[in-house]
Motif scaffolding. Sequence first.
Motif, PDB file in Angstrom:
ATOM      1  N   GLU A 263       0.830  -1.207   0.000  1.00 35.94           N
ATOM      2  CA  GLU A 263       0.000   0.000   0.000  1.00 35.94           C
ATOM      3  C   GLU A 263       0.865   1.257   0.000  1.00 35.94           C
ATOM      4  O   GLU A 263       0.597   2.204  -0.750  1.00 35.94           O
ATOM      5  CB  GLU A 263      -0.924   0.001   1.213  1.00 35.94           C
ATOM      6  CG  GLU A 263      -1.819   1.229   1.299  1.00 35.94           C
ATOM      7  CD  GLU A 263      -2.774   1.186   2.482  1.00 35.94           C
ATOM      8  OE1 GLU A 263      -3.293   2.256   2.854  1.00 35.94           O
ATOM      9  OE2 GLU A 263      -3.007   0.089   3.026  1.00 35.94           O
ATOM     10  N   VAL A 264       1.893   1.251   0.831  1.00 38.36           N
ATOM     11  CA  VAL A 264       2.778   2.413   0.905  1.00 38.36           C
ATOM     12  C   VAL A 264       3.540   2.572  -0.406  1.00 38.36           C
ATOM     13  O   VAL A 264       3.651   3.677  -0.956  1.00 38.36           O
ATOM     14  CB  VAL A 264       3.752   2.271   2.096  1.00 38.36           C
ATOM     15  CG1 VAL A 264       4.822   3.362   2.052  1.00 38.36           C
ATOM     16  CG2 VAL A 264       2.983   2.331   3.413  1.00 38.36           C
ATOM     17  N   HIS A 265       4.054   1.469  -0.927  1.00 39.52           N
ATOM     18  CA  HIS A 265       4.798   1.517  -2.192  1.00 39.52           C
ATOM     19  C   HIS A 265       3.915   2.048  -3.321  1.00 39.52           C
ATOM     20  O   HIS A 265       4.336   2.925  -4.098  1.00 39.52           O
ATOM     21  CB  HIS A 265       5.312   0.117  -2.545  1.00 39.52           C
ATOM     22  CG  HIS A 265       6.082   0.064  -3.821  1.00 39.52           C
ATOM     23  ND1 HIS A 265       5.463  -0.007  -5.069  1.00 39.52           N
ATOM     24  CD2 HIS A 265       7.431   0.070  -4.076  1.00 39.52           C
ATOM     25  CE1 HIS A 265       6.369  -0.037  -6.004  1.00 39.52           C
ATOM     26  NE2 HIS A 265       7.577   0.002  -5.441  1.00 39.52           N
ATOM     27  N   ASP A 266       2.693   1.542  -3.418  1.00 39.88           N
ATOM     28  CA  ASP A 266       1.814   1.943  -4.516  1.00 39.88           C
ATOM     29  C   ASP A 266       1.406   3.408  -4.394  1.00 39.88           C
ATOM     30  O   ASP A 266       1.296   4.114  -5.413  1.00 39.88           O
ATOM     31  CB  ASP A 266       0.569   1.056  -4.539  1.00 39.88           C
ATOM     32  CG  ASP A 266       0.889  -0.376  -4.938  1.00 39.88           C
ATOM     33  OD1 ASP A 266       2.020  -0.621  -5.420  1.00 39.88           O
ATOM     34  OD2 ASP A 266       0.025  -1.260  -4.737  1.00 39.88           O
ATOM     35  N   ALA A 267       1.183   3.881  -3.186  1.00 41.62           N
ATOM     36  CA  ALA A 267       0.817   5.286  -2.995  1.00 41.62           C
ATOM     37  C   ALA A 267       1.949   6.201  -3.441  1.00 41.62           C
ATOM     38  O   ALA A 267       1.725   7.212  -4.119  1.00 41.62           O
ATOM     39  CB  ALA A 267       0.464   5.551  -1.532  1.00 41.62           C
ATOM     40  N   ILE A 268       3.178   5.825  -3.088  1.00 46.26           N
ATOM     41  CA  ILE A 268       4.329   6.626  -3.491  1.00 46.26           C
ATOM     42  C   ILE A 268       4.491   6.578  -5.001  1.00 46.26           C
ATOM     43  O   ILE A 268       4.749   7.601  -5.652  1.00 46.26           O
ATOM     44  CB  ILE A 268       5.605   6.125  -2.787  1.00 46.26           C
ATOM     45  CG1 ILE A 268       5.493   6.359  -1.274  1.00 46.26           C
ATOM     46  CG2 ILE A 268       6.840   6.837  -3.336  1.00 46.26           C
ATOM     47  CD1 ILE A 268       6.606   5.699  -0.475  1.00 46.26           C
ATOM     48  N   ALA A 269       4.338   5.396  -5.580  1.00 45.86           N
ATOM     49  CA  ALA A 269       4.476   5.251  -7.031  1.00 45.86           C
ATOM     50  C   ALA A 269       3.440   6.082  -7.776  1.00 45.86           C
ATOM     51  O   ALA A 269       3.713   6.610  -8.865  1.00 45.86           O
ATOM     52  CB  ALA A 269       4.358   3.779  -7.420  1.00 45.86           C
ATOM     53  N   ARG A 270       2.249   6.215  -7.193  1.00 39.62           N
ATOM     54  CA  ARG A 270       1.191   7.023  -7.809  1.00 39.62           C
ATOM     55  C   ARG A 270       1.327   8.505  -7.460  1.00 39.62           C
ATOM     56  O   ARG A 270       0.512   9.310  -7.891  1.00 39.62           O
ATOM     57  CB  ARG A 270      -0.184   6.530  -7.360  1.00 39.62           C
ATOM     58  CG  ARG A 270      -0.548   5.133  -7.819  1.00 39.62           C
ATOM     59  CD  ARG A 270      -2.038   4.868  -7.590  1.00 39.62           C
ATOM     60  NE  ARG A 270      -2.401   5.031  -6.180  1.00 39.62           N
ATOM     61  CZ  ARG A 270      -2.408   4.040  -5.268  1.00 39.62           C
ATOM     62  NH1 ARG A 270      -2.054   2.808  -5.644  1.00 39.62           N
ATOM     63  NH2 ARG A 270      -2.755   4.273  -4.023  1.00 39.62           N
ATOM     64  N   ARG A 271       2.367   8.844  -6.679  1.00 42.06           N
ATOM     65  CA  ARG A 271       2.598  10.220  -6.216  1.00 42.06           C
ATOM     66  C   ARG A 271       1.395  10.744  -5.433  1.00 42.06           C
ATOM     67  O   ARG A 271       0.948  11.873  -5.600  1.00 42.06           O
ATOM     68  CB  ARG A 271       2.945  11.153  -7.388  1.00 42.06           C
ATOM     69  CG  ARG A 271       4.168  10.702  -8.173  1.00 42.06           C
ATOM     70  CD  ARG A 271       4.513  11.691  -9.268  1.00 42.06           C
ATOM     71  NE  ARG A 271       4.984  12.956  -8.725  1.00 42.06           N
ATOM     72  CZ  ARG A 271       6.233  13.205  -8.318  1.00 42.06           C
ATOM     73  NH1 ARG A 271       7.148  12.242  -8.377  1.00 42.06           N
ATOM     74  NH2 ARG A 271       6.573  14.388  -7.845  1.00 42.06           N
ATOM     75  N   GLU A 272       0.908   9.885  -4.552  1.00 37.14           N
ATOM     76  CA  GLU A 272      -0.213  10.241  -3.694  1.00 37.14           C
ATOM     77  C   GLU A 272       0.231  10.214  -2.237  1.00 37.14           C
ATOM     78  O   GLU A 272       1.155   9.477  -1.863  1.00 37.14           O
ATOM     79  CB  GLU A 272      -1.371   9.259  -3.878  1.00 37.14           C
ATOM     80  CG  GLU A 272      -1.976   9.259  -5.273  1.00 37.14           C
ATOM     81  CD  GLU A 272      -3.059   8.199  -5.406  1.00 37.14           C
ATOM     82  OE1 GLU A 272      -3.232   7.426  -4.439  1.00 37.14           O
ATOM     83  OE2 GLU A 272      -3.688   8.134  -6.474  1.00 37.14           O
ATOM     84  N   GLY A 273      -0.419  11.004  -1.416  1.00 38.41           N
ATOM     85  CA  GLY A 273      -0.135  10.970   0.004  1.00 38.41           C
ATOM     86  C   GLY A 273      -0.539   9.632   0.608  1.00 38.41           C
ATOM     87  O   GLY A 273      -1.540   9.031   0.226  1.00 38.41           O
TER      88      GLY A 273
END
Length: 335
Positions: A263-273
């Motif tokens: 979840e953390v990885h995907d949020a960062i990859a999507r440039r989302e908080g």
Amino acid sequence: MSFPFFTKARSQKQQLDLIRDELRLVQKQIAAQVTSFEPHVQDYMAQICKAQGKLIRPGLVLLTAGATGGIKPEHITFAAMLELVHMATLVHDDVLDHADTRRDKPTPNALWGNELAVLLGDVMLSHAMVMGTELGDTEFCRMIAQIVRDVCQGEVEQSSRLFDLDMTRADYYELIRKKTASLFAAAMKGAAWISGMPADIVDELNRMGTLLGIAYQIYDDCLDMVGNEHSAGKTLHTDAEKGKLTLPVYFLLESSSDDIAAEVHDAIARREGIDYERISRTNAFQEAISRSVDEGLAQTAAARESLWLLPQTPYRDALVEMTYRLDELLEDCRS
């Protein structure tokens, strides 16, 4: 006067009393710098300079000076200069973080807009450099210039590597060495240099300041995740929104909970908080904070080793107290 960094002393020795008068002199010198600016800049600078904080870096200068032979007028000027550099970096940080409050007061960008706030920070940095030329020879001035350069490059690197999953933990440590620890190191190194200490002592105190500054940034990274704005006195939870990869984030990415790590990885990859409000209730989050705290404690423990090179004095004891106080701040993040 209130200096929160020192308030929970582990003993009743009232270590802060050692430098209370000198810290007042530092504050007076900072306030006196306002008249050095052009009239149309003075009102802005006066308001910024009123918002002085915990004076950690001036405290390090003065305690190191006391521990290495005594506090000289040059130490007061150096402490004021370093605090101006620090205040300028906070002005810039608040612009980058879109922070509205610091020390329970509106930030310069909230009062006057981002463009003017950036320029005011630049003016403070350049004035600090002028103050530095009054303190020593070319070698000392070069050290001051390198410090300011490191701090500014650290700010640039942090801003250019938001949401950057290619940024390693080693990159993170180098970034915070420049952005935060360089001023801690400068406080101790510069104070020892002014005191005329031999090169090996100056280098070892520079090492201690670096370790202490890294530990303090780790604490600040944890506080941004677990603190509340009322007690912290500043806008929090901006790291997550802006995509800063801090030490707790690295530990979340390495979490044994695959769901949280993904979840953390995907949020960062999507440039989302990252949704820390939800994640904060998980064991993975608590583990990430706890591992970060342990890392900070390791830094302060290593920092304390440097102090054995100095003779036993109340000033050296007070420096030890600072490291233990930082330990307590780190442990508070774990609860």
